[in-house]
Design a protein around this motif. Structure first.
Motif, PDB file in Angstrom:
ATOM      1  N   GLN A 251       0.839  -1.201   0.000  1.00 31.07           N
ATOM      2  CA  GLN A 251       0.000   0.000   0.000  1.00 31.07           C
ATOM      3  C   GLN A 251       0.873   1.250   0.000  1.00 31.07           C
ATOM      4  O   GLN A 251       2.025   1.219   0.424  1.00 31.07           O
ATOM      5  CB  GLN A 251      -0.944   0.004   1.203  1.00 31.07           C
ATOM      6  CG  GLN A 251      -0.288  -0.298   2.531  1.00 31.07           C
ATOM      7  CD  GLN A 251      -1.276  -0.729   3.587  1.00 31.07           C
ATOM      8  OE1 GLN A 251      -2.098   0.075   4.037  1.00 31.07           O
ATOM      9  NE2 GLN A 251      -1.213  -1.991   4.009  1.00 31.07           N
ATOM     10  N   ILE A 252       0.301   2.352  -0.456  1.00 31.15           N
ATOM     11  CA  ILE A 252       0.990   3.634  -0.487  1.00 31.15           C
ATOM     12  C   ILE A 252      -0.021   4.705  -0.112  1.00 31.15           C
ATOM     13  O   ILE A 252      -1.148   4.717  -0.630  1.00 31.15           O
ATOM     14  CB  ILE A 252       1.618   3.915  -1.870  1.00 31.15           C
ATOM     15  CG1 ILE A 252       2.305   5.278  -1.878  1.00 31.15           C
ATOM     16  CG2 ILE A 252       0.605   3.798  -2.989  1.00 31.15           C
ATOM     17  CD1 ILE A 252       3.126   5.535  -3.136  1.00 31.15           C
ATOM     18  N   GLY A 253       0.343   5.600   0.813  1.00 32.29           N
ATOM     19  CA  GLY A 253      -0.644   6.556   1.287  1.00 32.29           C
ATOM     20  C   GLY A 253      -0.063   7.705   2.080  1.00 32.29           C
ATOM     21  O   GLY A 253       1.155   7.922   2.130  1.00 32.29           O
ATOM     22  N   VAL A 254      -0.962   8.423   2.773  1.00 33.36           N
ATOM     23  CA  VAL A 254      -0.621   9.632   3.530  1.00 33.36           C
ATOM     24  C   VAL A 254      -1.385   9.602   4.849  1.00 33.36           C
ATOM     25  O   VAL A 254      -2.556   9.183   4.891  1.00 33.36           O
ATOM     26  CB  VAL A 254      -0.975  10.911   2.750  1.00 33.36           C
ATOM     27  CG1 VAL A 254      -0.682  12.149   3.589  1.00 33.36           C
ATOM     28  CG2 VAL A 254      -0.219  10.973   1.439  1.00 33.36           C
ATOM     29  N   ARG A 255      -0.725  10.058   5.916  1.00 30.93           N
ATOM     30  CA  ARG A 255      -1.368  10.250   7.219  1.00 30.93           C
ATOM     31  C   ARG A 255      -1.247  11.706   7.632  1.00 30.93           C
ATOM     32  O   ARG A 255      -0.226  12.334   7.384  1.00 30.93           O
ATOM     33  CB  ARG A 255      -0.727   9.374   8.291  1.00 30.93           C
ATOM     34  CG  ARG A 255      -0.981   7.888   8.139  1.00 30.93           C
ATOM     35  CD  ARG A 255      -0.454   7.138   9.364  1.00 30.93           C
ATOM     36  NE  ARG A 255      -0.687   5.708   9.267  1.00 30.93           N
ATOM     37  CZ  ARG A 255       0.183   4.843   8.753  1.00 30.93           C
ATOM     38  NH1 ARG A 255       1.350   5.281   8.279  1.00 30.93           N
ATOM     39  NH2 ARG A 255      -0.099   3.553   8.704  1.00 30.93           N
ATOM     40  N   GLN A 256      -2.297  12.204   8.283  1.00 34.39           N
ATOM     41  CA  GLN A 256      -2.294  13.586   8.754  1.00 34.39           C
ATOM     42  C   GLN A 256      -2.820  13.626  10.182  1.00 34.39           C
ATOM     43  O   GLN A 256      -3.849  13.015  10.498  1.00 34.39           O
ATOM     44  CB  GLN A 256      -3.163  14.463   7.859  1.00 34.39           C
ATOM     45  CG  GLN A 256      -3.253  15.916   8.287  1.00 34.39           C
ATOM     46  CD  GLN A 256      -1.938  16.665   8.103  1.00 34.39           C
ATOM     47  OE1 GLN A 256      -1.274  16.494   7.085  1.00 34.39           O
ATOM     48  NE2 GLN A 256      -1.563  17.457   9.084  1.00 34.39           N
ATOM     49  N   SER A 257      -2.113  14.329  11.049  1.00 33.02           N
ATOM     50  CA  SER A 257      -2.550  14.506  12.427  1.00 33.02           C
ATOM     51  C   SER A 257      -2.913  15.972  12.647  1.00 33.02           C
ATOM     52  O   SER A 257      -2.138  16.875  12.293  1.00 33.02           O
ATOM     53  CB  SER A 257      -1.440  14.088  13.398  1.00 33.02           C
ATOM     54  OG  SER A 257      -1.823  14.311  14.730  1.00 33.02           O
ATOM     55  N   ILE A 258      -4.073  16.210  13.217  1.00 30.91           N
ATOM     56  CA  ILE A 258      -4.560  17.566  13.476  1.00 30.91           C
ATOM     57  C   ILE A 258      -4.721  17.736  14.981  1.00 30.91           C
ATOM     58  O   ILE A 258      -5.545  17.050  15.613  1.00 30.91           O
ATOM     59  CB  ILE A 258      -5.898  17.827  12.760  1.00 30.91           C
ATOM     60  CG1 ILE A 258      -5.735  17.613  11.253  1.00 30.91           C
ATOM     61  CG2 ILE A 258      -6.402  19.235  13.051  1.00 30.91           C
ATOM     62  CD1 ILE A 258      -7.045  17.721  10.485  1.00 30.91           C
ATOM     63  N   SER A 259      -3.946  18.632  15.581  1.00 29.54           N
ATOM     64  CA  SER A 259      -4.004  18.850  17.022  1.00 29.54           C
ATOM     65  C   SER A 259      -5.298  19.562  17.388  1.00 29.54           C
ATOM     66  O   SER A 259      -5.720  20.517  16.714  1.00 29.54           O
ATOM     67  CB  SER A 259      -2.801  19.675  17.490  1.00 29.54           C
ATOM     68  OG  SER A 259      -1.591  18.998  17.214  1.00 29.54           O
ATOM     69  N   LEU A 260      -5.925  19.097  18.463  1.00 33.58           N
ATOM     70  CA  LEU A 260      -7.156  19.715  18.946  1.00 33.58           C
ATOM     71  C   LEU A 260      -6.854  20.542  20.203  1.00 33.58           C
ATOM     72  O   LEU A 260      -6.700  21.732  20.133  1.00 33.58           O
ATOM     73  CB  LEU A 260      -8.194  18.625  19.227  1.00 33.58           C
ATOM     74  CG  LEU A 260      -8.603  17.783  17.994  1.00 33.58           C
ATOM     75  CD1 LEU A 260      -9.584  16.695  18.377  1.00 33.58           C
ATOM     76  CD2 LEU A 260      -9.166  18.672  16.904  1.00 33.58           C
ATOM     77  N   LYS A 261      -6.748  19.914  21.335  1.00 31.31           N
ATOM     78  CA  LYS A 261      -6.353  20.604  22.560  1.00 31.31           C
ATOM     79  C   LYS A 261      -5.657  19.615  23.467  1.00 31.31           C
ATOM     80  O   LYS A 261      -5.903  18.407  23.414  1.00 31.31           O
ATOM     81  CB  LYS A 261      -7.554  21.215  23.267  1.00 31.31           C
ATOM     82  CG  LYS A 261      -8.624  20.206  23.670  1.00 31.31           C
ATOM     83  CD  LYS A 261      -9.770  20.892  24.380  1.00 31.31           C
ATOM     84  CE  LYS A 261     -10.845  19.886  24.804  1.00 31.31           C
ATOM     85  NZ  LYS A 261     -11.957  20.544  25.513  1.00 31.31           N
ATOM     86  N   SER A 262      -4.767  20.134  24.288  1.00 32.87           N
ATOM     87  CA  SER A 262      -3.962  19.312  25.173  1.00 32.87           C
ATOM     88  C   SER A 262      -3.289  18.220  24.351  1.00 32.87           C
ATOM     89  O   SER A 262      -2.623  18.511  23.357  1.00 32.87           O
ATOM     90  CB  SER A 262      -4.852  18.730  26.273  1.00 32.87           C
ATOM     91  OG  SER A 262      -4.075  17.974  27.196  1.00 32.87           O
ATOM     92  N   SER A 263      -3.455  16.948  24.709  1.00 31.27           N
ATOM     93  CA  SER A 263      -2.850  15.852  23.966  1.00 31.27           C
ATOM     94  C   SER A 263      -3.825  15.203  22.996  1.00 31.27           C
ATOM     95  O   SER A 263      -3.558  14.132  22.464  1.00 31.27           O
ATOM     96  CB  SER A 263      -2.329  14.785  24.948  1.00 31.27           C
ATOM     97  OG  SER A 263      -3.399  14.268  25.717  1.00 31.27           O
ATOM     98  N   GLN A 264      -4.964  15.843  22.740  1.00 29.71           N
ATOM     99  CA  GLN A 264      -5.977  15.293  21.852  1.00 29.71           C
ATOM    100  C   GLN A 264      -5.669  15.658  20.400  1.00 29.71           C
ATOM    101  O   GLN A 264      -5.129  16.724  20.118  1.00 29.71           O
ATOM    102  CB  GLN A 264      -7.359  15.806  22.240  1.00 29.71           C
ATOM    103  CG  GLN A 264      -7.740  15.520  23.683  1.00 29.71           C
ATOM    104  CD  GLN A 264      -9.084  16.117  24.048  1.00 29.71           C
ATOM    105  OE1 GLN A 264     -10.012  16.127  23.249  1.00 29.71           O
ATOM    106  NE2 GLN A 264      -9.176  16.646  25.261  1.00 29.71           N
ATOM    107  N   ARG A 265      -6.042  14.755  19.498  1.00 30.99           N
ATOM    108  CA  ARG A 265      -5.751  14.977  18.081  1.00 30.99           C
ATOM    109  C   ARG A 265      -6.726  14.204  17.207  1.00 30.99           C
ATOM    110  O   ARG A 265      -7.321  13.211  17.640  1.00 30.99           O
ATOM    111  CB  ARG A 265      -4.310  14.538  17.771  1.00 30.99           C
ATOM    112  CG  ARG A 265      -4.037  13.088  18.103  1.00 30.99           C
ATOM    113  CD  ARG A 265      -2.548  12.795  18.129  1.00 30.99           C
ATOM    114  NE  ARG A 265      -2.283  11.399  18.507  1.00 30.99           N
ATOM    115  CZ  ARG A 265      -2.236  10.974  19.761  1.00 30.99           C
ATOM    116  NH1 ARG A 265      -2.439  11.835  20.758  1.00 30.99           N
ATOM    117  NH2 ARG A 265      -1.992   9.706  20.027  1.00 30.99           N
ATOM    118  N   LEU A 266      -6.841  14.664  15.981  1.00 32.02           N
ATOM    119  CA  LEU A 266      -7.636  14.009  14.954  1.00 32.02           C
ATOM    120  C   LEU A 266      -6.676  13.365  13.969  1.00 32.02           C
ATOM    121  O   LEU A 266      -5.742  14.016  13.490  1.00 32.02           O
ATOM    122  CB  LEU A 266      -8.543  15.028  14.251  1.00 32.02           C
ATOM    123  CG  LEU A 266      -9.639  14.474  13.339  1.00 32.02           C
ATOM    124  CD1 LEU A 266     -10.664  13.700  14.149  1.00 32.02           C
ATOM    125  CD2 LEU A 266     -10.312  15.621  12.588  1.00 32.02           C
TER     126      LEU A 266
END
Length: 483
Positions: A251-266
């Motif tokens: 497989q070949i792909g992309v990951r993205q992390s979006i910070s929300l608040k404190s240590s929480q993320r999307l």
């Protein structure tokens, strides 16, 4: 100081070189001169020994004075315990030898590569013993039960060898790569085994920015990020083919992390993948092209999730999707698809609940569907239909101490009975499992960072067509050394 007596001798030799040439000495004169020099050196050595003795006496007196000093009623906050002073040259030499040994060990961990970038060798030397009460698909690491007698034995084929590399920076990103292989090949499909002994398990290469990762890999799909915990079952993860979509696919792909608040993320991830054809263990195939590759379109997978706390340790929940066109060797088309959910829920400091679930069709290439992707419906030989399937697994973990853990889990993979009946009514024979369930419990002890021991009990319930049920109990013992 023990070599201070060498200075007079060196000085004598140097001065001898600097003096102008004189009349050659007779043997008697030379012997007398050398005897005088030796006497001087011995005298200086005695003086140095006397100085050392005096210094030792002063140190002993000072230590005795400190030991007899009365303690104060209230200790000062600034007082700090001091380490003992090395009293002999032997102690200094011993510490130096230990330091040199540690440096040599550190140097040995470096593996030189042609690129000159760091490469680290890792692995798990794994011994496991097994007892199966009835016949199973693979005695060492079973996933479903068959009709027949059981077996007992030992193996080291689940030993894993790995390489981890760090490469150059590119476009502001750091590059990483890793590879894992084992010795579990058995002449079956790529994701289950390979010809010979050595087998490629997983591989990753990635460019990592602050919040973004671009990667290509051979690994389990994005639909199933969680893995049941087991030291006895590593060649195929525990609950494989009974609720765990475990198979390793390119497989070949992309990951993205979006910070929300404190240590929480999307967390958002998407990839193209090439799904392998399912194949029963120890079966062979002459096909050189998979049904997914024959469709000439790559599969698509994606996942969106919420996470908090440490990576791979904190709470996480996510949903995923999968779609892949397929084309049979006869030219009939069908589409494989799935929706999934995953959960990792810490229950206090010492307990954790983990789970993956799915609903889809044509999931044999991902590790579901009872090893079947499609069937021919009743009364037709010119249309292929993806086999509908539902399944999942859950595990409870209890860790009373840092180096001790208990795990228990249950999983099920359940192809739709209506599809199986439709296949049986047609002109073809259904060759897969109609239902497969597994349950396990284990204890894993790690006396040190590098040693692990485990005892595991597993129960397999496997249903075949016409309501035939096969059972097998599997008891496994494992001892591993990590390096």
């Amino acid at each position: 100081m023990k070599h201070a007596w060498t200075m007079p001798i060196l000085a004598t030799l140097v001065l001898g070189r600097m003096l102008p040439a004189q009349t050659p000495e007779t043997p008697e004169q030379r012997l007398k001169r050398l005897s005088t020099a030796v006497t001087q050196v011995q005298s200086q050595m005695k003086a140095y020994q006397q100085q050392l003795l005096e210094l030792q006496q002063q140190i002993d007196a000072l230590q005795k004075e400190l030991g007899n000093r009365p303690t104060e009623a209230v200790a000062s906050p600034s007082q700090v315990a001091q380490p003992p002073v090395a009293q002999t040259t032997e102690e200094i030499q011993e510490r130096q030898a230990i330091a040199e040994s540690q440096i040599a060990t550190h140097e040995q961990t470096k593996v030189e590569t042609e690129s000159k970038y760091p490469l680290r060798l890792t692995g798990l030397i794994l011994f496991n013993g097994f007892i199966n009460t009835h016949r199973v698909d693979d005695a060492i690491d079973p996933t479903y039960a068959l009709n027949g007698d059981g077996n007992t034995g030992f193996s080291v084929r689940q030993t894993i060898l790995g390489f981890d590399a760090t490469g150059p920076h590119l476009l502001g990103a750091t590059s990483h790569a890793d590879l894992r292989i084992d010795f579990f090949a058995n002449g079956s499909q790529q994701t289950y085994g390979a010809s010979g002994i050595l087998r490629l398990r997983t591989a990753h290469a990635s460019l990592v920015w602050d919040k973004t990762e671009a990667f290509f890999a051979q690994d389990r799909s994005l639909l199933a990020p969680n893995i049941p915990t087991s030291l006895v079952s590593t060649a195929q993860p525990n609950l494989s083919w009974s609720g765990d979509l475990w198979t390793w696919n390119p497989q070949i792909g992309v990951r993205q992390s979006i910070s929300l608040k404190s240590s929480q993320r999307l967390e958002i991830a998407g990839a193209f993948l090439d799904v392998q054809d399912p194949l029963l263990p120890n079966a062979t195939s002459t096909a050189t092209v998979t049904r997914a590759e024959r469709s000439r379109w790559p599969g698509l997978e994606g996942r969106i999730g919420y996470a908090a706390g440490q990576q791979d340790e904190g709470a996480a929940v996510g949903v995923g999707g999968y779609f892949s066109p397929h084309r049979t060797s006869e030219g009939y088309r069908f589409n494989a698809w799935a929706i999934s959910g995953d959960l990792r829920l810490p229950l206090g400091r010492r307990m954790q609940l983990t789970s993956n679930v799915y609903r889809g069709a044509g999931l044999g290439g991902l590790g579901g569907g009872g090893y079947v992707d499609y069937f021919y419906p009743t009364g037709t030989d010119d249309a292929a239909q993806a086999l509908n399937d539902v399944g999942g697994w859950a595990q409870f973990k209890f860790r009373p101490a840092e180096r001790l853990q208990f795990n228990a889990g249950y999983g099920i993979d359940n192809p739709f009975a209506a599809d199986i009946r439709s296949s049986l009514a047609g002109s073809t024979t259904y060759t897969g499992l109609s239902k497969n369930r597994g349950a396990f419990g284990n204890v894993i002890v790690s006396p040190s960072k590098y040693l692990e021991f485990s005892l595991e009990y597993r129960r397999l319930w496997t249903n075949y067509v016409n309501n035939v049920l096969r059972l097998s109990d599997a008891i496994g013992l494992a001892a591993g050394y990590r390096f």
